[in-house]
Design a protein around this motif. Structure first.
Motif, mmCIF file in Angstrom:
data_model
loop_
_atom_site.group_PDB
_atom_site.id
_atom_site.type_symbol
_atom_site.label_atom_id
_atom_site.label_comp_id
_atom_site.label_asym_id
_atom_site.label_seq_id
_atom_site.Cartn_x
_atom_site.Cartn_y
_atom_site.Cartn_z
ATOM 1 N N UNK A 173 13.678 -8.512 -16.120
ATOM 2 C CA UNK A 173 13.479 -8.581 -14.670
ATOM 3 C C UNK A 173 13.093 -7.213 -14.126
ATOM 4 N N UNK A 174 13.797 -6.177 -14.577
ATOM 5 C CA UNK A 174 13.521 -4.829 -14.088
ATOM 6 C C UNK A 174 12.121 -4.368 -14.433
ATOM 7 N N UNK A 175 11.675 -4.667 -15.652
ATOM 8 C CA UNK A 175 10.323 -4.287 -16.069
ATOM 9 C C UNK A 175 9.284 -5.004 -15.212
ATOM 10 N N UNK A 176 9.404 -6.321 -15.091
ATOM 11 C CA UNK A 176 8.432 -7.089 -14.309
ATOM 12 C C UNK A 176 8.447 -6.691 -12.843
ATOM 13 N N UNK A 177 9.632 -6.362 -12.326
ATOM 14 C CA UNK A 177 9.754 -6.016 -10.916
ATOM 15 C C UNK A 177 9.188 -4.638 -10.603
ATOM 16 N N UNK A 178 8.880 -3.871 -11.635
ATOM 17 C CA UNK A 178 8.163 -2.607 -11.423
ATOM 18 C C UNK A 178 6.664 -2.782 -11.609
ATOM 19 N N UNK A 179 6.265 -3.475 -12.671
ATOM 20 C CA UNK A 179 4.851 -3.558 -13.032
ATOM 21 C C UNK A 179 4.083 -4.522 -12.126
ATOM 22 N N UNK A 180 4.622 -5.700 -11.877
ATOM 23 C CA UNK A 180 3.876 -6.699 -11.107
ATOM 24 C C UNK A 180 3.650 -6.293 -9.645
ATOM 25 N N UNK A 181 4.639 -5.725 -8.943
ATOM 26 C CA UNK A 181 4.335 -5.274 -7.581
ATOM 27 C C UNK A 181 3.254 -4.196 -7.538
ATOM 28 N N UNK A 182 3.271 -3.289 -8.514
ATOM 29 C CA UNK A 182 2.229 -2.252 -8.557
ATOM 30 C C UNK A 182 0.860 -2.882 -8.750
ATOM 31 N N UNK A 183 0.766 -3.828 -9.698
ATOM 32 C CA UNK A 183 -0.507 -4.514 -9.930
ATOM 33 C C UNK A 183 -0.913 -5.328 -8.706
ATOM 34 N N UNK A 184 0.065 -5.956 -8.069
ATOM 35 C CA UNK A 184 -0.233 -6.769 -6.898
ATOM 36 C C UNK A 184 -0.703 -5.961 -5.696
ATOM 37 N N UNK A 185 -0.113 -4.793 -5.482
ATOM 38 C CA UNK A 185 -0.543 -3.967 -4.354
ATOM 39 C C UNK A 185 -1.950 -3.427 -4.587
ATOM 40 N N UNK A 186 -2.274 -3.093 -5.827
ATOM 41 C CA UNK A 186 -3.657 -2.682 -6.103
ATOM 42 C C UNK A 186 -4.621 -3.840 -5.872
ATOM 43 N N UNK A 187 -4.211 -5.043 -6.273
ATOM 44 C CA UNK A 187 -5.048 -6.212 -6.050
ATOM 45 C C UNK A 187 -5.248 -6.458 -4.565
ATOM 46 N N UNK A 188 -4.181 -6.316 -3.791
ATOM 47 C CA UNK A 188 -4.300 -6.462 -2.337
ATOM 48 C C UNK A 188 -5.275 -5.433 -1.784
ATOM 49 N N UNK A 189 -5.208 -4.213 -2.297
ATOM 50 C CA UNK A 189 -6.112 -3.162 -1.840
ATOM 51 C C UNK A 189 -7.552 -3.515 -2.165
ATOM 52 N N UNK A 190 -7.802 -3.993 -3.384
ATOM 53 C CA UNK A 190 -9.165 -4.386 -3.754
ATOM 54 C C UNK A 190 -9.691 -5.484 -2.823
ATOM 55 N N UNK A 191 -8.817 -6.378 -2.392
ATOM 56 C CA UNK A 191 -9.262 -7.535 -1.634
ATOM 57 C C UNK A 191 -9.513 -7.242 -0.151
ATOM 58 N N UNK A 192 -8.666 -6.410 0.454
ATOM 59 C CA UNK A 192 -8.841 -6.306 1.900
ATOM 60 C C UNK A 192 -8.620 -4.918 2.485
ATOM 61 N N UNK A 193 -8.520 -3.907 1.632
ATOM 62 C CA UNK A 193 -8.345 -2.559 2.174
ATOM 63 C C UNK A 193 -9.401 -1.573 1.684
ATOM 64 N N UNK A 194 -9.849 -1.695 0.444
ATOM 65 C CA UNK A 194 -10.846 -0.754 -0.065
ATOM 66 C C UNK A 194 -12.138 -0.902 0.726
ATOM 67 N N UNK A 195 -12.661 0.211 1.191
ATOM 68 C CA UNK A 195 -13.905 0.185 1.940
ATOM 69 C C UNK A 195 -13.805 -0.545 3.256
#
Length: 249
Positions: free
Chosen positions: A70-92
């Motif tokens: 749980x601890x591993x996933x709760x660190x890696x997945x939010x980081x990946x998800x926030x980058x994905x959110x950035x790619x979708x609606x914040x970059x540029x």
């Protein structure tokens, strides 16, 4: 006297990843797949991989059983998800907007309404599943060159970003049940966990080789998938394999 601030919003900066290296889908080797890709609109391939990655992320969270996983996933997945959110609606972002707003999980609620850490993890899994459905909608919009494509991308970005923040704060659920804090202190810790996840989304590139993103979970040879298989505790590794097998079945 100024009242203490109760944090409810989280700003995703438009200037976020300094790296110029980002995930690119691997070249197709199969002639049928090569031809299929040629017939699709630009942007469809990464949208497809993102949609499958969201399915994997949601499934991983449902298969975790032990604290270290749980601890591993709760660190890696939010980081990946926030980058994905950035790619979708914040970059540029247009009009020189400096940030895009997400809603923080609001944990400063009455005792009877407080979620446990397990409840919050399941909530995050359901949110990733809902984002997957929006990802499928985005594929259709891109393929049909529909006017709503950009609106759908923004909506998807917010959904993935919110799911990521819920997961990043899930460990607080049990803590607040055991030791309730004031609304101000509760939401301050929520914000601190969210900022930590945002920092991880920037700095994990040094460990993974690329900034993590959800689309990488769809490719077993991507930087993130290889990192997961090499570094994850056994529980998180088993959850990953179970999630991938479900997508292949």
């Amino acid at each position: 006297m100024e009242e203490p601030r109760i944090y409810r919003d989280f700003d995703l900066p438009t200037k976020h990843l300094a790296s110029k290296r980002h995930f690119v889908p691997a070249k197709a080797r199969d002639e049928v797949e090569i031809e299929r890709r040629r017939q699709r609109q630009p942007g469809v391939l990464i949208a497809e991989q993102q949609e499958r990655g969201l399915a994997v992320a949601g499934s991983i969270l449902k298969h975790l059983a032990k604290p270290d996983g749980v601890g591993f996933a709760a660190r890696i997945l939010p980081a990946a998800g926030l980058n994905t959110a950035w790619y979708q609606f914040a970059r540029g972002a247009e009009y020189e907007v400096m940030r895009r707003r997400l809603k923080l999980p609001f944990l400063a609620v009455l005792p009877n309404y407080r979620q446990s850490s397990e409840d919050m993890r399941y909530d995050a899994a359901c949110r990733f599943d809902a984002a997957r459905a929006k990802g499928a909608e985005l594929i259709t919009a891109i393929e049909g060159q529909l006017p709503k494509t950009e609106r759908t991308k923004r909506s998807l970005g917010r959904m993935v970003g919110t799911a990521s923040l819920v997961l990043a704060c899930a460990e607080l659920g049990d803590r607040f049940i055991e030791q309730p804090l004031s609304s101000t202190d509760t939401q301050l810790l929520v914000r601190q966990n969210s900022l930590r996840a945002l920092n991880d989304s920037r700095t994990l590139e040094a460990e993974i080789g690329l900034p993590p993103s959800i689309a990488q979970l769809s490719d077993p040879d991507s930087h993130l998938s290889v990192f997961w298989r090499r570094e994850a505790p056994t529980d998180a590794l088993n959850a990953y394999h179970s999630a991938v097998d479900l997508q292949l079945s």
